[in-house]
Design a protein around this motif. Structure first.
Motif, PDB file in Angstrom:
ATOM      1  N   LEU A 262       0.305  -1.500  -0.300  1.00 49.93           N
ATOM      2  CA  LEU A 262      -0.352   0.419   0.243  1.00 49.93           C
ATOM      3  C   LEU A 262       0.641   1.755  -0.434  1.00 49.93           C
ATOM      4  N   VAL A 263       1.853   1.194   0.544  1.00 46.96           N
ATOM      5  CA  VAL A 263       2.867   2.229   0.767  1.00 46.96           C
ATOM      6  C   VAL A 263       3.489   2.984  -0.810  1.00 46.96           C
ATOM      7  N   GLY A 264       3.187   1.756  -1.284  1.00 47.92           N
ATOM      8  CA  GLY A 264       3.962   1.086  -2.680  1.00 47.92           C
ATOM      9  C   GLY A 264       3.291   2.187  -3.543  1.00 47.92           C
ATOM     10  N   TYR A 265       1.521   1.576  -3.145  1.00 45.27           N
ATOM     11  CA  TYR A 265       0.436   1.715  -4.219  1.00 45.27           C
ATOM     12  C   TYR A 265       0.646   3.690  -4.440  1.00 45.27           C
ATOM     13  N   LEU A 266       0.808   4.176  -2.785  1.00 47.56           N
ATOM     14  CA  LEU A 266       0.107   5.632  -3.075  1.00 47.56           C
ATOM     15  C   LEU A 266       1.380   6.664  -3.474  1.00 47.56           C
ATOM     16  N   ILE A 267       2.514   5.361  -3.191  1.00 47.15           N
ATOM     17  CA  ILE A 267       3.995   6.397  -3.866  1.00 47.15           C
ATOM     18  C   ILE A 267       3.764   6.664  -5.395  1.00 47.15           C
ATOM     19  N   ILE A 268       3.543   5.510  -6.101  1.00 46.06           N
ATOM     20  CA  ILE A 268       3.421   4.917  -7.285  1.00 46.06           C
ATOM     21  C   ILE A 268       2.217   6.461  -8.349  1.00 46.06           C
ATOM     22  N   GLU A 269       1.201   6.236  -7.015  1.00 43.84           N
ATOM     23  CA  GLU A 269      -0.016   7.022  -8.333  1.00 43.84           C
ATOM     24  C   GLU A 269       0.430   8.130  -7.738  1.00 43.84           C
ATOM     25  N   ARG A 270       1.310   8.875  -6.855  1.00 46.04           N
ATOM     26  CA  ARG A 270       1.688  10.056  -6.511  1.00 46.04           C
ATOM     27  C   ARG A 270       2.738  10.343  -7.828  1.00 46.04           C
ATOM     28  N   LEU A 271       3.496   9.428  -8.719  1.00 47.55           N
ATOM     29  CA  LEU A 271       4.545   9.478  -9.897  1.00 47.55           C
ATOM     30  C   LEU A 271       3.592   9.295 -10.664  1.00 47.55           C
ATOM     31  N   TYR A 272       2.777   8.632 -10.679  1.00 43.35           N
ATOM     32  CA  TYR A 272       1.837   9.013 -11.858  1.00 43.35           C
ATOM     33  C   TYR A 272       1.163  10.164 -11.869  1.00 43.35           C
ATOM     34  N   LYS A 273       0.435  11.085 -11.553  1.00 38.51           N
ATOM     35  CA  LYS A 273       0.096  12.403 -11.317  1.00 38.51           C
ATOM     36  C   LYS A 273       1.176  13.331 -11.380  1.00 38.51           C
ATOM     37  N   GLU A 274       2.161  12.990 -11.531  1.00 39.44           N
ATOM     38  CA  GLU A 274       2.443  14.144 -11.977  1.00 39.44           C
ATOM     39  C   GLU A 274       3.697  14.373 -12.884  1.00 39.44           C
ATOM     40  N   MET A 275       3.470  12.735 -13.294  1.00 47.09           N
ATOM     41  CA  MET A 275       3.495  12.029 -14.903  1.00 47.09           C
ATOM     42  C   MET A 275       2.849  12.815 -15.973  1.00 47.09           C
ATOM     43  N   ALA A 276       1.391  12.729 -15.615  1.00 46.18           N
ATOM     44  CA  ALA A 276       0.382  12.785 -16.434  1.00 46.18           C
ATOM     45  C   ALA A 276       0.618  14.683 -16.189  1.00 46.18           C
ATOM     46  N   SER A 277       1.117  15.348 -15.782  1.00 49.82           N
ATOM     47  CA  SER A 277       0.943  16.740 -15.994  1.00 49.82           C
ATOM     48  C   SER A 277       2.421  17.177 -16.554  1.00 49.82           C
TER      49      SER A 277
END
Length: 508
Positions: free
Chosen positions: A360-375
């Protein structure tokens, strides 16, 4: 024109101490001291009359930024020209600010309890100046080993768009055969050859990478040892680019999906409750300077709701309580602000002491990275070489690949144009062919160390070889010596290459 200056004795002592803690080189700390002083004090700075410290060469201090540093000085001092002795000498503006800034940096360090990560975060949040230098594409041609048959060098052309569709990579093999050393060598070379412009986020499942001090030093990594003392990730998973109702609702739903993906007991009722609770957390914080909740906020709202409805604690409360009580992520009341970006950081996140919540910790960081990537805008391509911004490194990847992580899938599919790359390390070729998502199809580079039970179908798909060759390779892969590797061949006459892989410890 002076080609060097001598700092004050106290400055030299401070730089040496900060160097030991931060792993930054002497000239970098001197530039930080200069920038910190000039941003806080401006031209109201006392002359420094102590020259008994260390030598600071002009070329080391300026690097490629002499014009930029001159511009800062001219702007701050409201002058159109600057004499060489005023610029760089034992009686110069730069020396005055280095000596003054060193004391300011040490005061900031002690204020933050001599915690280098807290010091660094407060520092970067204070200094707003930037050279606005564009990150340039580098040739990331990495020497990975020599062929067993004829001792020829093998080069990994990681970011060559004329040869490869993407830069995603997987290393597979059983424990103890050299795959981690091979991975560390790749990452160290990438950091060095990119002039530290390419970053990585490393999920360390075993705790052996975070304790490899040579690797940490060479790559200039920030380490975070979760559940070991009081260390916390300076990341808030609820931080958004926009806090519109639609963005908040979408983020809340995505968090609920992430929770459900890693826990089979997390059903539709808990998903709905978590979504509503997260939205309530944003609402409670909407008029504050930080308009986003933390996990303690979410836990308290959920507990109050359960008490009001007479509900017993369940899987949702258990997970939220662990996230809040273990103090894993940034929370309100912290003395430092949360990171605004993770895609421009090089971090090793040690998860091995965590009894639960690793994924879950990994998921939350991966989500954050994806959101930044998209922008992000597309990364630059120059002479066929694409700039790689960040590498997401997932050790023990079989713990993730079997879960349905929509953000990891999106990074794999969409990361190429943004310069976001994924490196996996796992135990078997079969790990990459999941029913819901075929990771193998999007892996440009695959390296197979000794592993047992590799299916002929997985070997055929990964190497692009014939069924007969894949069948023959099953036995060979099981008998490979440590550091011997099988990969797809670059030659039209061979179906695969066998080589001796390079190890980090032999190169650094």
């Amino acid at each position: 024109m002076a080609d060097r200056l001598y700092t004050a004795l106290k400055t030299d002592e401070i730089i040496s101490s900060l160097r030991a803690f931060s792993k930054l080189d002497k000239a970098t700390i001197a530039r930080i001291a200069f920038t910190y002083s000039i941003s806080l004090k401006g031209k109201e700075i006392a002359n420094s009359s102590n020259f008994s410290g260390g030598e600071m060469k002009r070329t080391s201090f300026f690097g490629n930024d002499e014009l930029f540093i001159k511009t800062i000085i001219k702007h701050t001092y409201s002058i159109t020209n600057i004499e060489e002795n005023d610029l760089y000498s034992n009686k110069s503006i730069i020396k005055n600010h280095i000596d003054d800034g060193a004391i300011l940096l040490w005061e900031l360090f002690t204020k933050n309890g001599e915690d280098i990560n807290r010091w660094y975060l407060e520092l970067v949040s204070t200094i707003k100046m930037s050279s606005n230098k564009k990150v340039k594409a580098k040739d990331l041609d990495i020497f990975i080993g020599r062929t067993v048959l004829n001792n020829q060098e093998l080069i990994l052309n990681l970011n060559d768009t004329t040869k490869h569709a993407n830069s995603h990579l997987a290393i597979m093999g059983k424990p103890g055969v050299g795959k981690t050393q091979f991975l560390l060598k790749l990452l160290a070379d990438i950091r060095v050859q990119s002039d530290y412009q390419t970053n990585f986020i490393f999920f360390d499942y075993k705790g052996d990478v975070v304790d490899n001090q040579t690797f940490v030093d060479v790559t200039k990594s920030r380490t975070y040892k979760l559940m070991q003392g009081t260390e916390t990730l300076p990341i808030n998973p609820f931080l958004l680019n926009s806090y519109s109702d639609q963005d908040i609702q979408l983020s809340a739903r995505e968090k609920a999906e992430s929770f459900a993906s890693i826990n089979a007991k997390f059903g539709p009722v808990q998903k709905g409750t978590l979504t509503e609770t997260i939205m309530a957390g944003y609402q409670a914080r909407e008029k504050q300077s930080n308009p986003f909740p933390d996990f303690n906020d979410i836990l308290q709202i959920a507990l109050a709701s359960y008490e009001e409805e007479g509900k017993k604690d369940d899987t949702l409360i258990e997970i939220l309580r662990d996230l809040a009580n273990f103090n894993l992520f940034w929370s309100h009341g912290s003395s430092i602000p949360p990171l605004e970006k993770v895609s421009n950081r090089t971090m090793i996140i040690d998860l091995h002491k965590m009894p639960v919540l690793k994924e879950l910790v990994g998921y939350l960081i991966i989500e954050r990275l994806y959101k930044e990537m998209a922008s992000l805008p597309d990364s630059e391509i120059k002479d066929g070489r694409r700039t790689i911004r960040t590498i997401l490194v997932i050790d023990e990847a079989h713990n993730y690949l079997g879960q349905k992580n929509i953000f990891l899938e999106k990074i794999i599919r969409e990361g190429r144009s943004k310069g976001i790359v994924v490196f996996f390390a796992s135990q078997s070729p079969q790990d990459y062919q999941q029913k819901f998502f075929n990771f193998q199809e999007l892996l440009e580079f695959s390296y197979i160390f000794q592993c047992e039970g590799a299916s002929a179908k997985a070997l055929q798909d990964i190497l692009g070889c014939s069924p007969k060759t894949a069948k023959d390779l099953q036995t060979e892969v099981a008998r490979l010596e440590p550091f011997q590797v099988i990969c797809r061949s670059n030659s039209n006459t061979e179906e695969y290459s066998k080589f001796s892989g390079e190890a980090f410890y032999k190169n650094y």
